[in-house]
Motif scaffolding. Structure first.
Motif, PDB file in Angstrom:
ATOM      1  N   ASP A   1     -10.699   1.359   5.394  1.00  0.00           N
ATOM      2  CA  ASP A   1     -10.299   2.521   4.597  1.00  0.00           C
ATOM      3  C   ASP A   1      -9.205   2.136   3.592  1.00  0.00           C
ATOM      4  O   ASP A   1      -9.184   2.641   2.464  1.00  0.00           O
ATOM      5  CB  ASP A   1      -9.790   3.650   5.498  1.00  0.00           C
ATOM      6  CG  ASP A   1     -10.906   4.330   6.269  1.00  0.00           C
ATOM      7  OD1 ASP A   1     -12.080   4.180   5.885  1.00  0.00           O
ATOM      8  OD2 ASP A   1     -10.591   5.009   7.271  1.00  0.00           O
ATOM      9  N   TYR A   2      -8.296   1.259   4.001  1.00  0.00           N
ATOM     10  CA  TYR A   2      -7.249   0.799   3.087  1.00  0.00           C
ATOM     11  C   TYR A   2      -7.869  -0.015   1.943  1.00  0.00           C
ATOM     12  O   TYR A   2      -7.455   0.090   0.788  1.00  0.00           O
ATOM     13  CB  TYR A   2      -6.225  -0.059   3.823  1.00  0.00           C
ATOM     14  CG  TYR A   2      -5.300   0.709   4.734  1.00  0.00           C
ATOM     15  CD1 TYR A   2      -4.007   1.024   4.325  1.00  0.00           C
ATOM     16  CD2 TYR A   2      -5.694   1.098   6.004  1.00  0.00           C
ATOM     17  CE1 TYR A   2      -3.135   1.710   5.163  1.00  0.00           C
ATOM     18  CE2 TYR A   2      -4.836   1.789   6.853  1.00  0.00           C
ATOM     19  CZ  TYR A   2      -3.560   2.098   6.417  1.00  0.00           C
ATOM     20  OH  TYR A   2      -2.701   2.784   7.252  1.00  0.00           O
TER      21      TYR A   2
ATOM     22  N   ALA B   1      -0.690  -4.787   9.599  1.00  0.00           N
ATOM     23  CA  ALA B   1       0.554  -4.997   8.847  1.00  0.00           C
ATOM     24  C   ALA B   1       1.775  -4.449   9.561  1.00  0.00           C
ATOM     25  O   ALA B   1       2.903  -4.790   9.204  1.00  0.00           O
ATOM     26  CB  ALA B   1       0.448  -4.349   7.462  1.00  0.00           C
ATOM     27  N   GLY B   2       1.598  -3.616  10.577  1.00  0.00           N
ATOM     28  CA  GLY B   2       2.742  -3.040  11.278  1.00  0.00           C
ATOM     29  C   GLY B   2       2.405  -1.685  11.855  1.00  0.00           C
ATOM     30  O   GLY B   2       1.265  -1.216  11.793  1.00  0.00           O
ATOM     31  N   GLY B   3       3.427  -1.048  12.431  1.00  0.00           N
ATOM     32  CA  GLY B   3       3.250   0.307  12.943  1.00  0.00           C
ATOM     33  C   GLY B   3       2.811   0.399  14.382  1.00  0.00           C
ATOM     34  O   GLY B   3       2.478   1.482  14.863  1.00  0.00           O
TER      35      GLY B   3
ATOM     36  N   ILE C   1      -3.046  -6.260   5.773  1.00  0.00           N
ATOM     37  CA  ILE C   1      -4.230  -5.444   6.029  1.00  0.00           C
ATOM     38  C   ILE C   1      -5.483  -6.292   5.801  1.00  0.00           C
ATOM     39  O   ILE C   1      -6.430  -6.282   6.599  1.00  0.00           O
ATOM     40  CB  ILE C   1      -4.254  -4.213   5.102  1.00  0.00           C
ATOM     41  CG1 ILE C   1      -3.108  -3.239   5.433  1.00  0.00           C
ATOM     42  CG2 ILE C   1      -5.620  -3.508   5.177  1.00  0.00           C
ATOM     43  CD1 ILE C   1      -3.294  -2.421   6.681  1.00  0.00           C
ATOM     44  N   LEU C   2      -5.485  -7.045   4.702  1.00  0.00           N
ATOM     45  CA  LEU C   2      -6.636  -7.884   4.379  1.00  0.00           C
ATOM     46  C   LEU C   2      -6.857  -8.963   5.435  1.00  0.00           C
ATOM     47  O   LEU C   2      -8.004  -9.284   5.776  1.00  0.00           O
ATOM     48  CB  LEU C   2      -6.456  -8.509   2.993  1.00  0.00           C
ATOM     49  CG  LEU C   2      -6.365  -7.505   1.839  1.00  0.00           C
ATOM     50  CD1 LEU C   2      -6.183  -8.235   0.507  1.00  0.00           C
ATOM     51  CD2 LEU C   2      -7.587  -6.604   1.792  1.00  0.00           C
ATOM     52  N   LEU C   3      -5.772  -9.514   5.982  1.00  0.00           N
ATOM     53  CA  LEU C   3      -5.922 -10.492   7.062  1.00  0.00           C
ATOM     54  C   LEU C   3      -6.538  -9.842   8.297  1.00  0.00           C
ATOM     55  O   LEU C   3      -7.342 -10.472   8.996  1.00  0.00           O
ATOM     56  CB  LEU C   3      -4.571 -11.105   7.407  1.00  0.00           C
ATOM     57  CG  LEU C   3      -4.001 -12.086   6.386  1.00  0.00           C
ATOM     58  CD1 LEU C   3      -2.564 -12.450   6.744  1.00  0.00           C
ATOM     59  CD2 LEU C   3      -4.850 -13.345   6.284  1.00  0.00           C
TER      60      LEU C   3
ATOM     61  N   PHE D   1       0.810  -1.218   0.000  1.00  0.00           N
ATOM     62  CA  PHE D   1       0.000   0.000   0.000  1.00  0.00           C
ATOM     63  C   PHE D   1       0.840   1.264   0.000  1.00  0.00           C
ATOM     64  O   PHE D   1       0.317   2.354  -0.213  1.00  0.00           O
ATOM     65  CB  PHE D   1      -1.009   0.018   1.158  1.00  0.00           C
ATOM     66  CG  PHE D   1      -0.405  -0.054   2.542  1.00  0.00           C
ATOM     67  CD1 PHE D   1       0.202   1.040   3.128  1.00  0.00           C
ATOM     68  CD2 PHE D   1      -0.494  -1.220   3.282  1.00  0.00           C
ATOM     69  CE1 PHE D   1       0.723   0.979   4.415  1.00  0.00           C
ATOM     70  CE2 PHE D   1       0.018  -1.295   4.567  1.00  0.00           C
ATOM     71  CZ  PHE D   1       0.632  -0.187   5.137  1.00  0.00           C
ATOM     72  N   PHE D   2       2.137   1.160   0.239  1.00  0.00           N
ATOM     73  CA  PHE D   2       2.997   2.340   0.204  1.00  0.00           C
ATOM     74  C   PHE D   2       3.149   2.836  -1.229  1.00  0.00           C
ATOM     75  O   PHE D   2       3.309   2.052  -2.160  1.00  0.00           O
ATOM     76  CB  PHE D   2       4.365   2.022   0.800  1.00  0.00           C
ATOM     77  CG  PHE D   2       4.317   1.714   2.272  1.00  0.00           C
ATOM     78  CD1 PHE D   2       3.936   2.675   3.189  1.00  0.00           C
ATOM     79  CD2 PHE D   2       4.634   0.442   2.734  1.00  0.00           C
ATOM     80  CE1 PHE D   2       3.880   2.393   4.544  1.00  0.00           C
ATOM     81  CE2 PHE D   2       4.585   0.152   4.089  1.00  0.00           C
ATOM     82  CZ  PHE D   2       4.198   1.130   4.992  1.00  0.00           C
ATOM     83  N   GLY D   3       3.094   4.145  -1.397  1.00  0.00           N
ATOM     84  CA  GLY D   3       3.207   4.742  -2.717  1.00  0.00           C
ATOM     85  C   GLY D   3       2.468   6.066  -2.756  1.00  0.00           C
ATOM     86  O   GLY D   3       1.947   6.539  -1.733  1.00  0.00           O
TER      87      GLY D   3
END
Length: 276
Positions: free
Chosen positions: A73-74, A169-171, A99-101, A56-58
Motif C-alpha cells: 500500500d505504501y 521501517a518502524g512502529g 519499506i521497500l526493503l 513517507f511522512f507528510g
C-alpha cells in the motif's frame, strides 16, 4: 527500530545467496511503478539510506494513514515519485527506503514481512514479546504512549498519531528484555554468521554525525570502543539500544513518553560505562 530486524533479515537472504547487495530494486520488485528509480537504486543504497528514495511522512501519508494496511500500500501511494538525489551521492534518512526493503523480503521469501521476522529474527533470538500487530488487536501488557500537544501542559495518549500497524521501517513494540536478547543473538551469531554480522555492524557511509552501516549506526573509534545500535522516536514513544561489541555491554531504554526521554538516558549511561 524495526529497521534493525529488517536489515538483519535482508542480510540473512544475502548470506543464503538469494539477494545481492549491489543488485537493483528492480531485480526483486519488477512491478515497481517508477522503473527508472527501481533500476538505479540498489539494496546497498536502501540499507544505508543513500538511495534518494525520500520519506513517507507528510500530507499524502497523513491523508490516508489509516488505509495503509500492507507494505505494498505504501508503494502504491508513493511509487510514482522520482528520486530526491542520485543514488550513492548523499546520505538522507529514508523510512520509505526501509519499506521497500520489507517488500524485497516479502518477494524473495514468499512470506509476509511480519511472518518472516517472527520466524527468522524473533524466534531464534528468543524474543517472545515483540511484534508489529495492527493497533485494533489487543497486545498483552502493551503500554500507552503519552505526549503533550504543542501549547498544552496536559498529557494525552498518542493513539490518534499511530498507523494501522508497524512496518519494516518502524512502529513495532518490544521490551527491554527482548531487545537485549536481540543484541545477544546478533553478537552470538544466532542470526547471521560472523562475516555478515560484521557487515551489519560496521559503518560503511559517512552521515555527518557518524557512520551508518546496514541498519545500524556505528559510533566506534579506531580502537573498537564505542557502540552500534539504533533508536526510535515518535510522539509518545522513544527507544534506545546501544550494543558495545568490544566490552560486551548492552543498554536498552524504552519510554512511553515523547523523545528524547529514552535517548537522553541511553546517552547518560554511555558517558558512564567503562567501555574501554
Amino acid at each position: 527500530m524495526n529497521k534493525m530486524f529488517t536489515a538483519a533479515s535482508v542480510l540473512q537472504l544475502v548470506q543464503a545467496g538469494r539477494v545481492e547487495l549491489m543488485a537493483s530494486l528492480a531485480t526483486y520488485v519488477a512491478d515497481y511503478p517508477n522503473e527508472e528509480l527501481a533500476a538505479k537504486v540498489t539494496i546497498h543504497h536502501l540499507l544505508t539510506h543513500t538511495g534518494g528514495t525520500g520519506d513517507f511522512f507528510g500530507p499524502e501519508y497523513q491523508a490516508v494513514k489509516d488505509e495503509l494496511r500492507t507494505l505494498d500500500d505504501y508503494m502504491t501511494l508513493l511509487g510514482e515519485r522520482g528520486l530526491e538525489f542520485e543514488p550513492g551521492t548523499e546520505w538522507k534518512y529514508s523510512n520509505y527506503g526501509y519499506i521497500l526493503l520489507g517488500i524485497v523480503i516479502e518477494r524473495v521469501s514468499g512470506q509476509s514481512y511480519y511472518d518472516y521476522v517472527d520466524e527468522h529474527i524473533y524466534e531464534p533470538a528468543g524474543m517472545t514479546a515483540s511484534g508489529s500487530e495492527p493497533e485494533n488487536r489487543d497486545v498483552a501488557d502493551q503500554s500507552v504512549g503519552y505526549m503533550r500537544p504543542p501549547g498544552s501542559d496536559d498529557w494525552q495518549p498518542n493513539s490518534d498519531t499511530l498507523p494501522f500497524r508497524g512496518t519494516s521501517a518502524g512502529g513495532g513494540y518490544s521490551t527491554v528484555r527482548d531487545l537485549f536478547r536481540f543484541a545477544r543473538a546478533l553478537l552470538g551469531h544466532k542470526l547471521l554468521d560472523a562475516r555478515h554480522t560484521d557487515l551489519m555492524t560496521t559503518g560503511v557511509v559517512e552521515t555527518g554525525w557518524g557512520r551508518y552501516g546496514y541498519g545500524l549506526p556505528d559510533f566506534r573509534g579506531a580502537d573498537g570502543a564505542g557502540w552500534v545500535g539504533h533508536n526510535g522516536a515518535a510522539p509518545g514513544m522513544n527507544g534506545d539500544l546501544k550494543i558495545y561489541p568490544k566490552s560486551g555491554y548492552v543498554t536498552v531504554v524504552l519510554s512511553n513518553l515523547s523523545p528524547p526521554s529514552a535517548i537522553d538516558l541511553g546517552n547518560y549511561l554511555y558517558a558512564r560505562l567503562p567501555i574501554r
